[in-house]
Design a protein around this motif. Structure first.
Motif, PDB file in Angstrom:
ATOM      1  N   MET A  91      10.168   8.264  -9.778  1.00  0.00           N
ATOM      2  CA  MET A  91       9.087   7.470  -9.194  1.00  0.00           C
ATOM      3  C   MET A  91       8.797   7.938  -7.765  1.00  0.00           C
ATOM      4  N   TYR A 113       5.554   7.026  -0.901  1.00  0.00           N
ATOM      5  CA  TYR A 113       4.248   6.742  -0.367  1.00  0.00           C
ATOM      6  C   TYR A 113       4.151   5.335   0.219  1.00  0.00           C
ATOM      7  N   ILE A 114       4.619   4.359  -0.565  1.00  0.00           N
ATOM      8  CA  ILE A 114       4.505   2.998  -0.057  1.00  0.00           C
ATOM      9  C   ILE A 114       5.722   2.613   0.763  1.00  0.00           C
ATOM     10  N   LYS A 142       8.310   2.616   3.297  1.00  0.00           N
ATOM     11  CA  LYS A 142       8.352   3.300   4.583  1.00  0.00           C
ATOM     12  C   LYS A 142       9.761   3.834   4.819  1.00  0.00           C
ATOM     13  N   ASN A 164       4.340  -2.852   3.209  1.00  0.00           N
ATOM     14  CA  ASN A 164       3.397  -3.663   3.965  1.00  0.00           C
ATOM     15  C   ASN A 164       3.069  -4.920   3.156  1.00  0.00           C
ATOM     16  N   SER A 223      -0.287  -5.344   1.520  1.00  0.00           N
ATOM     17  CA  SER A 223      -0.649  -4.454   0.409  1.00  0.00           C
ATOM     18  C   SER A 223      -0.166  -5.034  -0.913  1.00  0.00           C
ATOM     19  N   MET A 259      -0.379  -3.839  -3.850  1.00  0.00           N
ATOM     20  CA  MET A 259       0.306  -2.862  -4.680  1.00  0.00           C
ATOM     21  C   MET A 259       1.699  -2.562  -4.155  1.00  0.00           C
ATOM     22  N   GLY A 260       1.824  -2.618  -2.832  1.00  0.00           N
ATOM     23  CA  GLY A 260       3.131  -2.433  -2.235  1.00  0.00           C
ATOM     24  C   GLY A 260       4.077  -3.537  -2.689  1.00  0.00           C
ATOM     25  N   MET A 282       3.798  -5.584  -5.243  1.00  0.00           N
ATOM     26  CA  MET A 282       4.060  -5.545  -6.681  1.00  0.00           C
ATOM     27  C   MET A 282       5.023  -4.413  -7.035  1.00  0.00           C
ATOM     28  N   SER A 283       4.914  -3.314  -6.302  1.00  0.00           N
ATOM     29  CA  SER A 283       5.709  -2.129  -6.658  1.00  0.00           C
ATOM     30  C   SER A 283       7.208  -2.370  -6.463  1.00  0.00           C
ATOM     31  N   LEU A 284       7.558  -3.396  -5.680  1.00  0.00           N
ATOM     32  CA  LEU A 284       8.982  -3.668  -5.473  1.00  0.00           C
ATOM     33  C   LEU A 284       9.626  -4.286  -6.715  1.00  0.00           C
TER      34      LEU A 284
END
Lengths: 113, 572
Positions: A1, A5-6, A8, A68, A71, A73-74, A76-78
């Motif tokens: 994955m 990008y997201i 940091k 962030n 964000s 998507m940020g 949710m991505s976790l």
């Protein structure tokens, strides 16, 4: 994955704020997620909306990754599930107000405390 | 003018402009732009347009699908303003002079790949959300409009490959005069919904989407299954007349709304309606149903990301029971599996889902799901005339186990001092041949049977009703089916039980006289079929129909049964 990008890089995240008064640590608060379905679409939406109403930089940290909070998507991505321990990092002019509002939202929505 | 032949899925004639749901194909090239400021403005405009569309879609969803479903669109709106998504797109335009659509597509694809790679099913599905949102923005960047049911604001006929449950939930009857699809049959979801909404529809046209362009005038003939594209002046006049005749006929039917269903020789049969959602009760009452013969509760579980709570279910059941004001309401417990999946249950994929872990089989194993539903039903039971039935019962043991779980929950509620109706009838669906064959034994333990013909036919004929290549075997009039139905009715009556039928067959005008003759007590159908059925039954004699029973059951082919019915009862 491709998470670089997201998420940091922790090294680059500002841990301290340097102002005229010297170093003041940024606000942070750790919360345990109690909601059965974790932070899925609806709570994520609420959190991002809330965060976006403040000017402070707000990050959400989980499992060594920081995103962030403004964000969707940020967040949710976790893939934050029940039992997770997450930390909010808030830095900016309205940081106290922002952190209070987020903590209140988390408890009001039964997400965690 | 072109004519296509499909399957008439819902009666009526519709004449209106086409609104195609076929999504346009976008061609996105990596172009450099000379005016970066203009490109940034173009992006902003597209984001704003997408935003206002999504707001409209969200508001429609809130009204028609509920808050839960609308929340998805709130999340979509946030994607549009996600700084981690939009800022890099803007930077790409500014620093590299890349055109907005390419820059956006590239970033979106990166997020899509990231979500798709996650090992959580729920997160994987979020990739679809990003695709959806970015497609909407790109459609504005390229000025190619993206169709959406919530955005319809004039009278149209919707044209689609197929319509999903969430599509049909968004159909606004005020503007959508009819619809036509490439695939599907009389029992497919879209067809059932068309009848419950009383919208004329032709399904299974195979090529509607490829033949029809937005704005073409269409005629949908839901009686014959004919779809006319760009009709002649003569056809328009002819079909307008046909439409008016139908309107007059419906007015005639509507005079029977408050009448009981009594045959010519004085026998009463019950005409009930099938529903999926509490909102459907309105049509049920408008059409004068004497009860609800099938409340499909799975809609409460679909189109969401977690199980409905006991409270949510209680509210839905209570609403239906109250609105029916004491008329019988037969609720079928959760019938999931087969073609109806619930992604959040994370059930393993099966090779043969129709023969697999579904309906009562799932409920008996995952009892927490079952018990929650039963508690909600029992609590609602005091608000009307509730009857409960279990789906997909294959053995007497299954029925007994389901019933004992129900009784346990009832006892628990009584101990909690919660009021539960005393006299709830408990029955079962007969849709598996083993249950039909053993009906005499089942009749000793149930209060009633409801024959589910859609499944009974596919299991008896061993023909998947979704598979078009074996659709010739889907034969409601095969004497084998009629014999099973007859066995079930005789076995039930022997024990003093009543028998209903809630498959499509119960509302079919060719089947009605045959079923009357076999002794069926309750016919449950789409609400729109009730008044025509009542009209038909008024002119039939039960004694006369029964006198043909032996002859009927001795036939050898479905064709002969159909010919016999058409000739004897003057139906077509």
């Amino acid at each position: 994955m491709n998470s670089t990008y997201i998420a940091k890089d922790n090294k680059n995240t500002k841990q301290h704020r340097i102002g005229e008064k010297g170093e003041i640590p940024m606000l942070q608060k750790t919360i345990n997620i109690t909601s059965e379905s974790g932070i899925h679409a609806r709570p994520a939406t609420l959190l991002v909306n809330k965060a976006s109403s403040f000017t402070s930089n707000i990050d959400l940290e989980f499992n060594g990754k920081k995103v962030n909070l403004k964000s969707i998507m940020g967040v949710m991505s976790l893939g934050i599930g029940q039992g997770a321990s997450v930390t909010f990092h808030v830095d900016g002019d309205d940081e106290q107000e922002a952190l209070d509002a987020i903590v209140e939202l988390m408890s009001k929505e039964g997400l965690g405390a | 003018m072109i004519e296509l032949n499909g399957i008439g899925a819902s009666d009526g004639i519709a004449i209106a402009k086409a609104y195609s749901l076929k999504e346009p194909e976008f061609i996105i090239e990596n172009k450099t732009v000379s005016d970066k400021q203009q490109e940034l403005k173009k992006l902003d405009d597209a984001l704003n347009q997408a935003k206002s569309e999504l707001e409209q879609i969200r508001d429609t969803a809130r009204v028609r699908l509920g808050e839960e479903k609308a929340a998805i669109f709130s999340a979509h709106l946030l994607v549009l303003q996600d700084p981690e998504f939009i800022e890099p797109v803007k930077a790409d335009i500014e620093n590299n002079s890349i055109c907005a659509e390419y820059a956006l597509k590239e970033k979106a694809d990166m997020f899509i790949a990231m979500f798709e790679a996650m090992d959580n099913e729920y997160m994987k599905e979020r990739a679809a959300d990003i695709k959806d949102v970015s497609k909407r923005v790109i459609s504005h960047l390229l000025s190619v409009p993206l169709p959406n049911l919530s955005l319809i604001s004039e009278e149209v006929i919707v044209v689609a490959e197929d319509l999903t449950p969430s599509d049909t939930a968004q159909l606004n009857g005020q503007y959508v005069k009819g619809f036509t699809t490439n695939i599907g049959g009389r029992t497919s979801h879209s067809a059932i919904m068309a009848r419950s909404m009383e919208i004329p529809a032709v399904v299974g046209t195979k090529q509607a989407t490829s033949e029809i362009q937005n704005g073409m005038i269409l005629i949908v003939d839901g009686f014959t299954g004919k779809l006319i594209i760009d009709p002649t002046e003569k056809q328009l006049i002819e079909y307008k007349q046909k439409h008016e005749q139908y309107v007059l006929q419906r007015e005639e039917w509507s005079k029977l709304v408050n009448e009981a269903t009594v045959t010519e020789d004085g026998h009463h049969v019950e005409l009930a309606a099938n529903i999926g959602k509490p909102e459907d009760v309105e049509k049920v009452l408008e059409n004068g149903a004497e009860g609800i013969g099938l409340y499909r509760t799975e809609f409460l579980y679909m189109e969401r990301d977690k199980l409905p709570t006991e409270e949510e279910q209680f509210d839905a059941y209570k609403t239906v029971l109250e609105k029916m004001e004491g008329k019988p309401v037969v609720v079928r417990t959760l019938d999931i599996g087969g073609d109806k999946e619930l992604p959040y249950l994370k059930l393993p994929h099966e090779l043969n889902p129709f023969l697999g872990f579904r309906a009562i089989r799932l409920c008996l194993e995952q009892q927490d799901i079952f018990r929650t539903q039963l508690r909600a039903l029992l609590r609602a039971s005091t608000f009307g005339n509730l009857k409960i039935m279990f789906p997909m019962i294959a053995t007497v043991d299954e029925f007994n186990e389901a019933k004992s779980i129900l009784m346990e929950e009832k006892q628990k509620l009584i101990q909690e001092n919660i009021e539960v109706a005393e006299d709830i009838e408990i029955g079962m669906m007969v849709e598996i041949p083993s249950a039909a064959v053993l009906a005499d034994q089942f009749a000793k333990v149930v209060d009633f049977f409801s024959i589910g013909t859609n499944d009974l036919i596919q299991y008896t004929m061993a023909a998947d009703r979704m598979n078009e290549r074996v659709s010739y075997l889907y034969q409601p009039y095969n004497p084998a089916i009629l014999r099973l139905v007859s066995m079930v009715i005789d076995a039930a009556h022997q024990q003093g039980r009543w028998v209903g039928m809630c498959g499509e067959m119960a509302g079919d005008k060719v089947a009605i006289p045959l079923l009357l003759g076999l002794g069926l007590d309750e016919f449950s159908m789409s609400a729109s079929s009730i008044l025509p059925a009542r009209t038909q039954l008024k002119h039939l004699s039960k004694a006369h129909a029964a006198s043909h029973k032996a002859e009927l059951l001795a036939m050898d082919t479905a064709e002969k049964v159909i010919d016999f019915a058409k000739e004897t009862y003057a139906v077509n």
